[in-house]
Design a protein around this motif. Structure first.
Motif, mmCIF file in Angstrom:
data_model
loop_
_atom_site.group_PDB
_atom_site.id
_atom_site.type_symbol
_atom_site.label_atom_id
_atom_site.label_comp_id
_atom_site.label_asym_id
_atom_site.label_seq_id
_atom_site.Cartn_x
_atom_site.Cartn_y
_atom_site.Cartn_z
ATOM 1 N N PRO A 51 0.828 -1.194 0.000
ATOM 2 C CA PRO A 51 0.000 0.000 0.000
ATOM 3 C C PRO A 51 0.867 1.250 0.000
ATOM 4 C CG PRO A 51 0.049 -0.992 2.174
ATOM 5 C CD PRO A 51 0.748 -1.933 1.263
ATOM 6 N N PRO A 52 0.343 2.388 -0.441
ATOM 7 C CA PRO A 52 1.148 3.616 -0.450
ATOM 8 C C PRO A 52 1.563 4.002 0.949
ATOM 9 C CG PRO A 52 -1.179 4.097 -0.818
ATOM 10 C CD PRO A 52 -1.033 2.612 -0.890
ATOM 11 N N LYS B 216 -2.751 -8.300 2.259
ATOM 12 C CA LYS B 216 -2.337 -7.089 1.553
ATOM 13 C C LYS B 216 -1.532 -6.147 2.442
ATOM 14 C CE LYS B 216 -6.461 -7.296 -1.374
ATOM 15 N NZ LYS B 216 -7.712 -6.588 -1.773
ATOM 16 N N LEU B 217 -1.453 -6.434 3.732
ATOM 17 C CA LEU B 217 -0.692 -5.584 4.636
ATOM 18 C C LEU B 217 0.791 -5.623 4.281
ATOM 19 C CD1 LEU B 217 -2.303 -6.729 8.011
ATOM 20 C CD2 LEU B 217 -2.919 -4.709 6.655
ATOM 21 N N ALA B 218 1.432 -4.478 4.286
ATOM 22 C CA ALA B 218 2.886 -4.419 4.103
ATOM 23 C C ALA B 218 3.549 -4.584 5.464
ATOM 24 C CB ALA B 218 3.298 -3.106 3.461
ATOM 25 N N LEU B 219 4.576 -5.421 5.519
ATOM 26 C CA LEU B 219 5.196 -5.791 6.798
ATOM 27 C C LEU B 219 6.686 -5.504 6.798
ATOM 28 C CD1 LEU B 219 5.077 -7.307 9.577
ATOM 29 C CD2 LEU B 219 5.526 -9.405 8.282
ATOM 30 N N ASP C 217 8.767 -6.294 3.326
ATOM 31 C CA ASP C 217 8.063 -6.682 2.106
ATOM 32 C C ASP C 217 8.493 -5.779 0.963
ATOM 33 O OD1 ASP C 217 6.543 -8.820 2.987
ATOM 34 O OD2 ASP C 217 4.796 -7.615 3.491
ATOM 35 N N ASP C 218 8.824 -6.388 -0.187
ATOM 36 C CA ASP C 218 9.200 -5.598 -1.359
ATOM 37 C C ASP C 218 8.933 -6.445 -2.600
ATOM 38 O OD1 ASP C 218 10.343 -4.160 -3.410
ATOM 39 O OD2 ASP C 218 12.165 -3.655 -2.314
ATOM 40 N N PRO C 219 7.918 -6.092 -3.407
ATOM 41 C CA PRO C 219 7.617 -6.896 -4.596
ATOM 42 C C PRO C 219 8.795 -7.052 -5.541
ATOM 43 C CG PRO C 219 5.846 -5.335 -4.147
ATOM 44 C CD PRO C 219 6.974 -4.980 -3.217
#
Length: 275
Positions: free
Chosen positions: A4-5, A62-65, A213-215
């Motif tokens: 998420p931003p 969907k949470l960024a961790l 987290d990093d796509p």
């Protein structure tokens, strides 16, 4: 999965006498990772909200961790044996046509099991999501519907679990790396004392490892759950990157520290080889 931003995060302090974060553990050997897994943290949040194992968790995925290791702790190996109190042979991993476990052949009355835990470890997790989602999660963590655990039911967290920002708000402004770079060091007094006694000059910063987290990250972790239903559990991979944050030390640097640090030659590990 997309992060998420940048906006706000929750900061969680994950500390307990014991915690265990398994990924590929099965049967009689249950390992732990060196830091909390995303499946474990998603499970903790789901339990706080009162979700049952069969409930959907897609929104939590969907949470960024981001996870910061403040105190790595030590590894504990719990070795014990298991037997049937009625004296019957233990079941094997094989099943019959009806789906029932078959007895061991030849009969085996004792299983050896191993469980691994982290002792006295302390982590800080930053969770990023839209503000309404974070507010709901914060309320759930303050008033959890189910008992919370750090990886296993036998590992309840110590308090405080939810860390508040300097403003007194539950939400910390910034992305996960920014927040993990501002949350004060959560290590215990003995760990802090070890840093102070470690060397002269005393370190001018506390360097702590962070996993985010990093796509587009270079590393992969297979710890993203697809569901917690006991009859249909599954996991998939997520991409991460690893970095460092640098916090101020828990002491004031005096002039002697600064003078020695300034006079110290640059460290060259290859100097002894004449390179």
């Amino acid at each position: 999965m997309t992060a998420p931003p940048a906006g706000h995060c929750l900061a969680l302090r994950l500390a307990a006498p014991m915690q265990s974060w398994g990924t590929r553990s099965m049967f009689n050997r249950r390992d732990t990772q060196a830091e909390p897994t995303k499946s474990g943290i998603v499970g903790l949040l789901a339990a706080a909200q009162g979700r049952r194992r069969t409930d959907p968790i897609e929104d939590l995925l969907k949470l960024a961790l981001g996870v910061r290791t403040d105190q790595p702790g030590t590894l504990l190996r719990d070795y014990h044996t298991v037997s049937d109190y009625r004296g019957r042979p233990l079941p094997s991993s094989a099943v019959s046509a009806k789906g029932a476990q078959k007895p061991t052949s030849p009969a085996k009355h004792t299983h050896l099991t191993e469980r691994f835990y982290l002792q006295d470890a302390v982590f800080v997790a930053a969770v990023a999501a839209p503000d309404p989602v974070l507010a709901t999660l914060a309320e759930a963590l303050r008033n959890p519907a189910y008992p919370l655990a750090l990886g296993r039911r036998a590992c309840p967290p110590t308090q405080p679990l939810l860390l508040v920002a300097d403003s007194g708000d539950d939400l910390w402004p910034g992305d996960v790396v920014d927040v993990l770079g501002r949350v004060p060091w959560q290590a215990g007094p003995q760990h802090r004392g070890a840093l102070i006694r470690s060397r002269r000059p005393r370190p001018a910063a506390v360097d702590l490892p962070v996993t985010v987290d990093d796509p587009a990250g270079p590393d992969v972790r297979h710890d993203l759950p697809t569901g917690f239903d006991p009859h249909d559990r599954g996991f998939t991979s997520r991409r991460i990157r690893q970095t460092w944050v640098h916090l101020p030390p828990p002491y004031d640097l005096d002039d002697a520290d600064l003078a020695v640090d300034a006079a110290a030659p640059p460290h060259d590990p290859f100097a002894l080889l004449g390179w």
